[in-house]
Structure formats: structure tokens, C-alpha cells
Design a protein around this motif. Structure first.
Motif, short mmCIF file in Angstrom:
data_model
loop_
_atom_site.label_atom_id
_atom_site.label_comp_id
_atom_site.label_asym_id
_atom_site.label_seq_id
_atom_site.Cartn_x
_atom_site.Cartn_y
_atom_site.Cartn_z
N LEU A 274 -64.37 20.48 13.33
CA LEU A 274 -65.12 20.29 14.58
C LEU A 274 -64.17 19.97 15.74
N SER A 275 -63.19 19.12 15.47
CA SER A 275 -62.22 18.76 16.51
C SER A 275 -61.39 19.97 16.91
N THR A 276 -60.96 20.74 15.91
CA THR A 276 -60.19 21.96 16.20
C THR A 276 -61.01 22.91 17.05
N SER A 277 -62.30 23.03 16.73
CA SER A 277 -63.18 23.92 17.49
C SER A 277 -63.32 23.45 18.94
N ALA A 278 -63.43 22.13 19.11
CA ALA A 278 -63.57 21.60 20.47
C ALA A 278 -62.33 21.91 21.31
N ILE A 279 -61.14 21.67 20.74
CA ILE A 279 -59.91 21.93 21.50
C ILE A 279 -59.74 23.42 21.74
N THR A 281 -61.90 25.67 22.14
CA THR A 281 -62.83 26.25 23.13
C THR A 281 -62.70 25.59 24.50
N ASN A 282 -61.67 24.76 24.67
CA ASN A 282 -61.46 24.15 25.99
C ASN A 282 -60.37 24.92 26.74
N GLY A 283 -60.62 26.20 26.94
CA GLY A 283 -59.65 27.02 27.66
C GLY A 283 -58.99 28.03 26.75
N PHE A 284 -58.25 28.94 27.37
CA PHE A 284 -57.61 30.03 26.64
C PHE A 284 -56.53 29.49 25.70
N VAL A 285 -56.55 29.97 24.45
CA VAL A 285 -55.60 29.50 23.43
C VAL A 285 -54.54 30.57 23.20
N ARG A 286 -53.28 30.17 23.33
CA ARG A 286 -52.17 31.08 23.03
C ARG A 286 -51.74 30.90 21.58
N LEU A 454 -63.95 32.02 20.11
CA LEU A 454 -65.10 32.31 19.24
C LEU A 454 -64.69 32.25 17.77
N ALA A 455 -63.52 32.82 17.46
CA ALA A 455 -63.11 33.01 16.06
C ALA A 455 -62.79 31.70 15.36
N ILE A 456 -62.06 30.80 16.03
CA ILE A 456 -61.61 29.58 15.35
C ILE A 456 -62.79 28.69 14.94
N PRO A 457 -63.73 28.37 15.83
CA PRO A 457 -64.86 27.52 15.37
C PRO A 457 -65.69 28.21 14.29
N ARG A 458 -66.07 29.44 14.53
CA ARG A 458 -66.96 30.12 13.59
C ARG A 458 -66.30 30.32 12.23
N GLY A 459 -65.10 30.85 12.23
CA GLY A 459 -64.41 31.15 10.97
C GLY A 459 -64.04 29.90 10.20
N THR A 460 -63.50 28.89 10.89
CA THR A 460 -63.04 27.67 10.21
C THR A 460 -64.21 26.90 9.59
N ALA A 638 -60.34 9.93 28.06
CA ALA A 638 -59.73 10.08 29.39
C ALA A 638 -60.73 10.57 30.42
N ASN A 639 -61.81 11.21 29.94
CA ASN A 639 -62.90 11.63 30.84
C ASN A 639 -62.38 12.54 31.96
N SER A 640 -61.47 13.43 31.61
CA SER A 640 -60.91 14.34 32.61
C SER A 640 -61.91 15.44 32.92
N PRO A 641 -62.05 15.83 34.18
CA PRO A 641 -62.96 16.94 34.51
C PRO A 641 -62.56 18.25 33.82
N GLY A 642 -61.26 18.36 33.44
CA GLY A 642 -60.79 19.57 32.77
C GLY A 642 -61.19 19.64 31.31
N TRP A 643 -61.73 18.55 30.74
CA TRP A 643 -62.14 18.54 29.33
C TRP A 643 -63.61 18.91 29.27
N ARG A 644 -63.88 20.18 29.05
CA ARG A 644 -65.26 20.66 28.95
C ARG A 644 -65.32 21.81 27.94
N PRO A 645 -65.12 21.50 26.64
CA PRO A 645 -65.16 22.56 25.63
C PRO A 645 -66.53 23.20 25.55
N SER A 646 -66.53 24.52 25.31
CA SER A 646 -67.82 25.21 25.17
C SER A 646 -68.46 24.91 23.83
N PHE A 647 -67.64 24.46 22.85
CA PHE A 647 -68.19 24.02 21.56
C PHE A 647 -68.67 22.57 21.73
#
Length: 1157
Positions: A274-279, A281-286, A454-460, A638-647
Motif C-alpha cells: 500500500l505504501s509503495t502504491s501511494a508513493i 502514484t504521487n507523480g511520474f516514476v522513473r 497504474l501497474a505498480i499498485p495493481r500488480g503488486t 509533513a502535510n506538503s501540498p505536493g503529497w497527493r497520491p492518486s492511490f
């Protein structure tokens, strides 16, 4: 400003990326303005006509306009020859190439799909398909996009577009740059400012290179969530443990506790998933998997430390899995009596051959590796199905080995635990848990996923669910149909008359295995690791499943390790490892990383002693799981405005519990391995923190630091000040921080880690203020202060004059309780040389400080403070500064033009960077970087030889950067100002550089009470707990000064006297009004005694303190409106001339010292 000439349209195979404008040879592209020209050239006169009259297909200016859901094309006229006749201030829309290079595309009615992505909002799918199908043109907004009639009128104001939000050289599309505020807001005849990135959008050079490679590559292999994540995770989680240890765990722990062990392990992995999915989905992952997720969340310190050990753990895991495979093969060879040498060497030989084959599959490319993984998954699933089918088929020959088919009595007997050989619940859990790891196998190849979000949350998560169910199914199944002990002998049957003596579930089926309670039997859940093979419908398929489980896990680890390591090396966290950052081929394969991983795995295969290393590897994986969970908690906290995962299915407290659970499991598995893991992680963390890599990823550590600073500042504002907590918080009028090093260094000496220090800089001048330059200077000099380890803030302001600027700073500098309470000035050594109105302003600044209830401090060095003029030429902007993107703000001599000379007041020496001293780091002072002004040799520009006075000035400016040695700090505490005059020397002598200096205190007193006054002061100082070496009571302060000194003072003030007795009253008043600094005869007579005291004090200072390292003295006060600025300046001059460094201090007469607890 001249218009640009028209140019042929760009070929359809080229797109105008930002890199095209940066690289020298990027092929043909739509031409843009040269750097010296505006990026927007709009002919205000011809705007309307151009938009309505010229709609010909051959027009050079074309654009696409989204309006009311349809696209219409409007063309503005562009006459190539008209540039020379344009009047200044007239702008023309020019140089808009027709992207389609087809006349039909210019038709107003024709829908232009190929143009849509250039200047309208891209669809979500274009994120991932911007290079496929029809060519898409993403024009640089600064050169090519002009929004016509978007809102019913012509505008260069851009509509929202996904390409504005990309990072530079983003692999999934090309970055557009929206019009800057300056281009939309500034006057038309003003040049737009240089491009800049919003804070934190810059990529590191390594990231830019990687992104560019990714953008340029064609036909890249990308995986979906099933092939890329689900398959890999299932293969990695279903290890060899499923077939050869699960039955033993059921025998030891029983069905109930075995299910509990599986559920506990699944809970840990699910929370981590769940934590991996949250991170993810919080922006583009390289690319980079666990390293990328942790480093971008918690910063390079945690990311760099965990990335290295995670890559190493994966490399060693390859050896573990390959040895597991080799051991199974060797067992088969032993059974067939076909060993090559002996068991150990056969394991090495087979392991070496296996890892070479796996390396070949990996190097062949991700597509081949994915095909191999799918084949292995099919084999594995077939083996699992084969077992379950076999469990329903009871064969008489298998009963002697303990397999009787499903039966309630067997299930009930196996329900409870039966721990043997000193095994416990936690020891069995420690053996099982590594089987549940492998959940990051999909995330580790994040760079090869088509849509990681999409792939990391669903697949994991699906992999964790499926594998957990299968583990539970195997545990319940084996416990329900196989007994714990069996002899394997068909002779151990029991007749009906002896049934009463037989105990155990096997008795029901006519077998008595009671012999096994005292002797070791070869069969049953406890004894036979290959029991699943015996139960299965076809035994060899289980062997194939074991091969599949080991090889697939080895292959996944062999791919994961280089990918993670490559991402780590690209970020240049560890500079020596950049060799492995290079990728090859269309998929940017880390071939060098593959080779390194191969050799690490080979080394451990040849060692063949993996029982010791296995718990360390498990702990390395668990450490990364713990940090992923902690990342989510930290980012949420930290309640940063940039932390808004879609998961959305995560919880910060659950993630924290997951992190704690991971740490607990680490110690359960192996306490010494857990300690070793923590030591290694902390060691790498400290190393990376010390190296301070030049990266800014917007981590949650930054966000939490801001959050805590804001919270504490607000909390502090609600608390009243207390004397015990008083700190000198100094507003230091340094100008540019490197222009007055002595002032900066001395104040920093007593404020460092104690109080606030703000370097105030007032920019005055006759030009209109350039506020963007002010912001640039602010960030530049703040970096300079940080680089020189000066704990201070740089605050520049524009003002009409110095006094107004000081008033702005006195009122507005600081935040809440973090506001200055002491104004620190340098003594105006050149006060007699310039305009006396500058002296009026200078003295007014001191009066304003007292009006605002500030303390005031003035530092005087007889050589002076300002070193910004020592070159005698306007040539100090470093070429290195220009080439390094202004990251290095340490300046050296260059022959560039002074472009900012007018922005500072001509009479002020606090001029621009171009007039500031050359600064280098001083490595001699305890390894600390200091603001040491030195003339840095530059090959392209000769240095000017310094005259004697400038050489002395340079040396004096460095005196507070060195250790002071054994000397004295003389405190002339003549007037009680609340204790600031005493507090500053105390703070100073607590510092390393000043600790060898003793405090000597001088006070005024009466000649007949010297002993009494000394004892009273000694009592006071002891109550204040301030150490002193000597107290001197001066009984002769009011003695008349020497005649020559009185004459020298008269001569000093002569040019500044009003001499109203020698002129008409009206003329005197007019002169006083126009020159308020003049000294009246009445004033001079009224303050004769005070004047004499300053002269006398100078004599005493020379007598007693001529060898002091520093003199700290009470600043004389002048009543506002009664004492002219020239007289006050003359007092300060005669009081402090020809002395060692002297600090004139006057607190705001509020107590800053107390002897109460």
C-alpha cells in the motif's frame, strides 16, 4: 527591436524540443529569436488586421486556437522586409512555421489534429503516446505559439497545457515553457528576463541526460501491469520455500499457527505494498525502483544509503537462488549416482553455468527476460495445480509415507503446534518470512513500465493477494492430508486387536507410527522436505516447479540489481560510481551493472556458504520496506501540498505501524544481522549527509522541516519573551555580505547557534528598481552564506535612500519572535570626504533604531571595513559563476562590464557583485570555510597590484576569521544599557576562536570609592556568572583632556560649524534648514562637558586598551533634535580613533541579563 525574417517550415520528422535550442547541431527546426531578441514580437498596430485579413495557406504565421471545442486557424501577416522600418516599441508576430507543411492544414475550417498538441491541452493518452502515430508538434511557447482569439481577442497568455508542467527533457513528451510573468506584465519596450525554472524543477545533469536518451529512443519495450509487475512479483514471492519448506513449517507450527505466520507476513507485505502504491502514484516514476521511491520521498541521504545496500542485496540474492537451484540438481544427480566430483564442487559448477545463462538472457534484453519469466510462471503454476490434484488422489503405496488423503482426524491432530529441535514460533516465522519478500520485483523495473502509476499498485497488491491465498491453501491442504511422522514401511500396519494401544490419526487407517516418537523417521511433514513431490499427481513437475521458482527469482534479482544501481549512479550520490550510470541500446540497458552483478553473484556462488549471508540479505530487504513505509508516514506528516497520491487506500499511521513491524521482524529473523544492517545504513547516511550531493528532489524531509519551522515559529509567537532567553538578534547592515567580511565575521562569532543574524542590504539608485534582479541576488547570496557556513539570512530591499531602507528593514525584517532586536552598523570612516547629508542619514539610522526600541552596535576598524573597492576596476563577476548556472557564487576577477553600478547609491561602497571582493574559502581555520577576500588569479585577467592601504585593509578584514590566541577583550561598561555591552563579549569568548581571550572590565567611579566600586562590580559579575580576569575603576574620566587633543577636535569640527553669531539670524536659520547637520555655537557650548568626556575617554582607551584584541564600549547617546549629526559623528570619531577594533554598544535599556533562576 527588429523582427525576425521568415523561414521554411520545419520538416515533419523534427520536433522543437528545448534541447534543440541548447545543442549546437540539432537538425532543422522552426527558427526562433536570437537570445538578444524578445521571444514575443507582436505588432500592436497590425494585430487585428493580421488576424482577420490574412488567411492564405501560404502565410508564414500560423497557429491553432482551441475555441468552443473546435480548432480554427488564424494567420497574422509577417513581412520579412518590414523589420528595418519598424519603430521602436512596435512588435510583430513572426516566424510561426506551418508544422504540417501542407496548404490544406491552414484552412480555417479544417480540423488540425497534428497541431492540437502544440498549443492546446494534451489528452491524457498523449502522455504515453506523444511520439507514436501522427507527428505531434510541441512548439516552444516562447518562440512559436501565439494564442489567437482564445478568449475573443489576441493574446500570448497561454491556456493550460500538460507540456508546461513537464520537467526538462521529459521522456514522455517535450516541455513547453509558458510565457513568463515579465513577458505578460512588463512594459513593451522592456526586454523579457532570462528563462528560469520554478523552484525544484531543475533536473540534475545525469537526469537530463537520462531523460534525453529516453526521449530520443524509438521502439522502447514497455510492459503493462501483468507482464511487468504481477508476473514478476508472483514469481519472486513464490520461491523455493513453497515446495520444500512449507510442509515442514506446518509440521512444526501446526495448521493454525502456520496460517497465522502466513497472515502476519502478508500483513507486513500488504502494508508495504500500500505504501509503495501511494508513493508510486504521487507523480511520474522513473527507473530505480525502491531507490527512486525512497530517495524522492525522504531525500538523497536515506535513498543513497538504502539504494546501495538494496542493489547489493539483490546481487547476492541471485547467488542464493542459483545455489538453491544447484542444490536441487545435485540431489537429483546424487539419486542417479551421477555426481561429477563432490556435492560442494558440483554446486559451484552448476551454479556458475546457471548464472552465465541467466546473464545471457538479461543482456539479450528485457523482452527476452520477460518471455523467460512468463514461461517459468506457467511451469510454476502447473506445479502448484499438480500438487492440489495429487492431494485428492489417494494411493495405497503413499500411505506408508504418511499421505492418507483429506481427513478430519489428521487435520485436527495437525491443528496445534509440535515444535522440535529447539524451534519456536518466531524461529519458524523467521524461516518463512523471506518467502513473502519479493514484492518490489515489479517496482524495481519502474523505468520499463508503460504506466508505473497504474501497474505498480495493481500488480503488486494482486500478487500479494494471490500468493498469500496459495500459501494458506498449501498450509491447510498439507496439514489435512499428511501426518507429521511416517516410517515409509508398509509393515507398520496395526491389527484391530491392538488398535486400543495405537495413538495418532494414522491408526484410523491401520498404521502405527509410534516408533517415530522415539526415533527419527524419514517421512511425514516433520522429516521429508520433498513431501509435496510425493503427494503430487506427477512428481517431476514439482521438481520443475522448484527449478522455476529458483530461476525466476534469480532472474528477477539479476535484472533488479543493475537497474537500481544504474539509477543510483545516475544521480551521482557516490561520485566514484558514475562509471555504471551509462546505459546501452534502445532500453538504456545497464550492461556494466549486469557484469558487476554477475561477478558479485559468482563470488558468492563460489563461496557457497550462504547460510551466514542469507539473514543479512533478508534484513537489507526489510530495511528498504521499513523506509518505504516510513516515507509515506513522513510525507503525510509533513502535510506538503505536493503529497497527493492518486492511490487513496493508505493511512499514515498504518504505514508507521508497517515500518515498526518491519524493524521488529528484522530483529526476530536475526538480531545481529539487524544491528549490522542498521549500522551500515547509518554509516552510508552519514557519508551522504557529509558529502551533501547537489540535488533538490522536493523530499518530504524538506517539507517536514518547513512544517516544523512554521509550527515552532507560530508557537514561539504565543510566548512572552523572558530575560533568561534573551538573544542578540542582529540586523547587520553589510550591503553585499562579502563586501564587509570583518563585520560579518565578528557578528557571526557571537550570533552563531545563539541568535538570529540578518544581513541587510539597501539598494538605492536613480534607475527603476529591477525586482527580479533583487530576487536573484537574494537566492545567490543566501547560497553564498550557506557555502561559507555563515548562519545568517540575506535580505535586500530597494529604497529611495539609506534611511528609508533601514526603516523598512527595522520594521519588516524577521518573522514573529525571530525578529532582530539589535542594529549593527559599520563605522562611517569616510564621513568627512563625501556629502554631509550622508552623515545626516547615517546618524538618523541610529536614531531610528532607538525609536524602534532596538539596541545599536557600531564596529570600527582603523583600516576600514568595506573591501569592495579594492580592485579599482569594475571587473569582478566570475566567469565560473556564469558557466555554472550561478550555483557557485564564490567570485574571482574577470573583465566583465559592471551592469549594476547605477542600482546602488554612488556614494555608497556597498555596490553590486561586480564591485564586491574576490572571495575564496580559507582552509586553514579548523577546516571551516570562511569569507576570506583574496585576489584569485585568473589566467584571462591580470590582477592589479594593491597599494599599502588596501593591503592593510585586506589583512584587517580577515582578522576575525583566525583564532585570536591569548589576549583580552576589554569591556568599558560605562553606562548601564540593560547588559548588552556585557553580554556580547561573554558570548564572544564562549566561541572557539575567542576562548583564550580574557574579559577585562572597566567602569567609571569616584576617586575616593574605587575599592567599593570594584567590589560592587565583582559581586554583580559573579551573580551574572560571567568570568572576568580584572576590574579597573576609572576615577579620572572627568579630568580635562590634553590641550592638543582639544585643539584637534576644534579643528575637526571647524568645517561643520554653523557660526550663527557671525551672520544674520534669518540667514543662519535658512542655512540650518538646508544643512541640518551643522553644529551651532549654542549646542557646542551646551555639550562642552560631554565633548570633553569623549576626548578624555579616547586618551584612557589608548592608555589601558591599546593592546586588546577587541574593545567593547558603551555607545554615547545624543538627544534627537538637540545634537546635530556632525557633532555626534565627531564624538564617535574622537572616541574611537587610532584604537584596536572597537565595538560601540548600546542596548535598548531593557534588562538582557538576570541573576535569578
Amino acid at each position: 527591436m527588429s523582427a525576425l525574417s521568415s523561414a521554411p517550415s520545419a520538416p515533419s520528422e523534427n520536433t522543437a524540443t528545448e534541447e534543440d535550442f541548447l545543442t549546437p547541431d540539432a537538425g532543422q527546426r522552426p527558427p526562433g529569436p536570437t537570445p538578444s531578441q524578445s521571444r514575443f514580437q507582436v505588432d500592436l498596430v497590425a494585430e487585428a488586421a493580421g488576424a482577420t485579413d490574412d488567411k492564405s495557406p501560404n502565410s508564414d504565421a500560423s497557429s491553432t486556437v482551441p475555441s468552443g471545442g473546435k480548432s480554427s486557424q488564424e494567420c497574422a501577416a509577417a513581412d520579412p522586409g518590414a523589420g528595418g522600418e519598424e519603430a521602436k516599441g512596435r512588435f510583430r508576430v513572426v516566424n510561426f512555421a506551418d508544422p504540417s507543411a501542407a496548404g490544406s492544414a491552414a484552412s480555417p475550417e479544417a480540423p488540425t489534429e497534428g497541431l492540437q498538441n502544440g498549443d492546446t491541452v494534451m489528452s491524457e493518452t498523449s502522455l504515453h503516446s506523444s511520439t507514436g502515430g501522427q507527428h505531434h508538434y510541441h512548439y516552444d511557447t516562447h518562440t512559436n505559439t501565439y494564442y489567437l482569439r482564445t478568449f475573443g481577442h489576441n493574446t500570448i497568455d497561454a491556456v493550460p497545457n500538460i507540456d508546461f508542467y513537464r520537467q526538462t527533457a521529459a521522456p514522455l513528451g517535450e516541455k513547453l515553457i509558458r510565457p513568463t510573468l515579465s513577458e505578460l506584465h512588463d512594459e513593451l519596450d522592456k526586454e523579457p528576463f532570462e528563462d528560469g525554472f520554478a523552484n525544484g524543477e531543475e533536473l540534475t545533469p545525469a537526469e537530463e541526460a537520462a531523460a534525453k536518451e529516453a526521449a530520443e529512443s524509438k521502439g522502447v519495450v514497455k510492459f503493462g501491469w501483468i507482464k511487468g509487475v504481477l508476473v514478476r512479483c508472483m514469481l519472486n514471492i513464490w520461491g523455493v520455500m513453497l515446495f520444500i519448506r512449507m510442509t515442514w513449517i506446518v509440521g512444526q507450527a501446526g495448521i493454525a499457527l502456520s496460517c497465522l505466520i502466513v497472515i502476519m507476513a502478508t500483513i507486513v507485505t500488504t502494508i508495504t505494498g500500500l505504501s509503495t502504491s501511494a508513493i508510486a502514484t504521487n507523480g511520474f516514476v522513473r527507473g530505480g525502483g525502491a531507490y527512486y521511491l525512497i530517495s524522492r520521498s525522504l531525500g538523497p541521504e536515506f535513498g543513497g544509503s538504502i539504494g546501495l545496500i538494496f542493489a547489493f542485496a539483490n546481487a547476492v540474492a541471485v547467488a542464493m537462488y542459483v545455489v538453491g537451484f544447484a542444490e536441487t540438481v545435485v540431489q537429483l544427480l546424487t539419486g542417479a549416482d551421477a555426481l561429477m566430483t563432490d556435492e560442494t564442487n558440483d554446486i559451484r559448477i552448476i551454479g556458475t553455468i546457471t548464472v552465465i545463462v541467466l546473464l545471457g538472457i538479461s543482456v539479450a534484453g528485457m523482452e527476452w527476460e520477460a518471455k523467460a519469466q512468463i514461461f517459468l510462471l506457467i511451469v510454476l503454476i502447473t506445479a502448484i495445480i499438480n500438487y492440489f490434484i495429487g492431494s485428492f488422489i489417494t494411493i495405497k503405496s503413499k500411505e506408508a509415507m504418511g499421505f492418507f488423503g483429506y481427513d478430519g482426524s489428521i487435520m485436527w491432530e495437525n491443528m496445534g503446534p509440535d515444535f522440535r529441535k529447539e524451534e519456536t514460533f518466531f524461529s519458524v516465522f523467521a524461516i518463512f518470512f523471506p518467502a513473502a519478500t519479493g514484492i518490489l520485483a515489479g517496482a524495481n523495473i519502474s523505468g520499463d513500465l508503460a504506466d508505473p502509476q497504474l501497474a505498480i499498485p495493481r500488480g503488486t497488491l494482486l500478487a500479494i493477494l494471490v500468493t498469500g491465498i496459495v500459501y494458506l491453501g498449501v498450509a491447510i491442504s498439507t496439514g489435512s492430508c499428511i501426518v507429521r511422522d511416517a516410517t515409509g514401511s508398509g509393515n507398520d500396519t496395526v491389527s484391530s486387536q491392538f488398535m486400543s494401544n495405537c495413538t495418532g490419526a494414522s491408526c484410523k487407517f491401520g498404521y502405527d507410527f509410534s516408533f517415530c516418537s522415539e526415533n527419527k523417521c524419514p517421512y511425514g511433514l516433520h522429516n521429508d522436505f520433498q513431501v509435496m513431490s510425493m503427494v503430487s499427481g506427477f512428481g517431476p513437475i514439482i521438481t520443475a516447479g522448484i527449478f522455476s521458482a529458483t530461476l525466476s527469482s534469480a532472474l528477477a534479482s539479476l535484472v533488479s540489481a543493475p537497474k537500481v544501481f544504474q539509477a543510483l549512479c545516475k544521480d551521482n550520490i557516490y561520485p566514484g560510481l558514475s562509471l555504471f550510470a551509462k546505459g546501452y541500446g534502445k532500453n538504456n540497458e545497464p550492461l556494466r551493472g549486469y557484469i558487476l552483478t554477475f561477478f558479485i553473484a559468482l563470488a558468492f556462488i563460489l563461496i557457497a556458504e550462504l547460510n551466514t549471508i542469507a539473514p543479512i540479505i533478508s534484513n537489507f530487504f526489510l530495511a528498504s520496506y521499513a523506509l518505504i513505509n516510513f516515507s509515506v508516514f513522513h510525507a503525510s506528516l509533513a502535510n506538503s501540498p505536493g503529497w497527493r497520491p492518486s492511490f487513496k487506500y493508505y493511512n499514515m499511521w498504518v504505514s508507521l505501524a508497517g515500518a515498526v513491524l518491519c524493524c521488529v521482524v528484522m530483529f526476530v529473523i536475526n538480531w545481529w544481522a539487524a544491528l549490522l544492517t542498521n549500522v551500515i545504513v547509518m554509516g552510508l547516511y552519514i557519508y551522504v549527509s557529509y558529502k551533501k550531493p547537489d540535488v533538490n528532489w522536493g523530499s518530504s524531509t524538506q517539507a517536514l522541516t518547513y512544517h516544523q519551522a512554521l509550527t515552532h515559529t507560530l508557537h514561539l509567537s504565543g510566548v512572552e519573551d523572558h530575560i533568561k532567553n534573551f538573544r542578540p538578534q542582529c540586523l547587520v547592515m553589510t550591503g553585499y555580505p562579502n563586501s564587509r567580511p570583518a563585520l560579518l565575521d565578528l557578528v557571526h562569532s557571537f550570533t552563531k547557534n545563539v541568535g538570529l543574524m540578518i544581513c541587510g542590504h539597501i539598494r538605492t539608485g536613480y534607475r527603476r528598481p529591477n525586482f527580479k534582479d533583487l530576487a536573484t541576488d537574494q537566492s545567490r547570496y543566501q547560497r553564498w552564506l550557506l557555502r561559507n557556513e555563515t548562519k545568517a539570512f540575506y535580505t535586500p530591499v530597494f529604497a529611495e535612500d539609506m534611511r528609508h531602507g533601514t526603516q523598512y528593514l527595522l520594521q519588516a525584517a524577521g518573522l514573529g519572535r525571530l525578529k532582530p532586536n539589535t542594529l549593527v552598523l559599520g563605522f562611517k570612516n569616510d564621513w568627512r570626504d563625501g556629502d554631509m547629508m550622508n552623515v545626516e542619514t547615517y546618524i538618523s539610522m541610529i536614531h531610528d533604531a532607538f525609536d524602534f526600541q532596538f539596541g545599536a552596535v557600531i564596529l570600527r576598524l582603523k583600516e576600514g571595513l568595506d573591501v569592495s573597492h579594492i580592485q579599482g576596476q569594475d571587473d569582478l563577476l566570475s566567469s565560473q559563476e556564469k558557466s555554472s548556472g550561478m550555483k557557485d557564487v564564490i567570485v574571482s576577477i574577470d573583465t566583465s562590464k559592471d551592469s549594476d553600478a547605477e542600482s546602488s547609491k554612488p556614494s555608497s561602497k556597498a555596490t553590486s557583485l561586480q564591485n564586491s571582493p574576490a572571495i575564496q574559502k580559507d582552509d586553514d581555520d579548523d577546516g571551516k570555510a570562511t569569507t576570506q577576500p583574496l585576489l584569485k588569479k585568473d589566467k584571462r585577467s591580470p590582477t592589479m597590484p594593491l597599494n599599502v592601504s588596501d593591503q592593510r585593509l585586506l589583512e584587517a578584514s580577515q582578522q576575525f576569521q583566525k583564532k585570536q590566541g591569548k589576549g583580552t577583550v576589554d569591556v568599558w561598561w560605562l553606562f548601564d544599557d540593560g547588559g548588552l555591552t556585557l553580554l556580547i563579549p561573554y558570548l564572544l569568548t564562549n566561541k572557539k576562536r575567542w576562548k583564550d581571550c580574557k574579559i577585562r572590565v572597566f567602569i567609571g567611579g569616584k576617586i575616593n570609592r574605587i575599592d567599593h566600586d570594584r567590589r560592587a562590580m565583582a559581586t554583580l559579575l559573579s551573580k551574572f556568572r560571567i568570568d572576568f580576569s580584572d576590574i579597573t575603576v576609572l576615577g579620572d574620566i572627568n579630568t580635562k583632556p590634553k590641550k592638543e587633543n582639544l585643539l584637534a577636535f576644534e579643528e575637526l569640527i571647524e568645517p561643520y560649524r554653523l557660526k550663527e553669531d557671525d551672520m544674520e539670524q534669518d540667514a543662519a536659520e535658512r542655512l540650518k534648514n538646508s544643512e541640518p547637520w551643522r553644529i551651532t555655537d549654542n549646542e557646542l557650548e551646551l555639550y562642552r562637558a560631554k565633548t570633553n568626556r569623549q576626548i578624555r575617554l579616547n586618551e584612557l582607551l589608548k592608555e589601558h586598551s591599546s593592546t586588546a584584541n577587541l574593545i567593547v564600549m558603551s555607545l554615547p547617546l545624543a538627544r534627537k533634535g538637540a545634537v546635530s549629526s556632525a557633532l555626534y559623528m565627531a564624538w564617535l570619531e574622537v572616541l574611537s580613533k587610532d584604537l584596536p577594533p572597537i565595538l560601540l554598544v548600546r542596548g535598548n535599556h531593557q534588562s538582557v541579563l538576570t541573576f535569578y533562576s
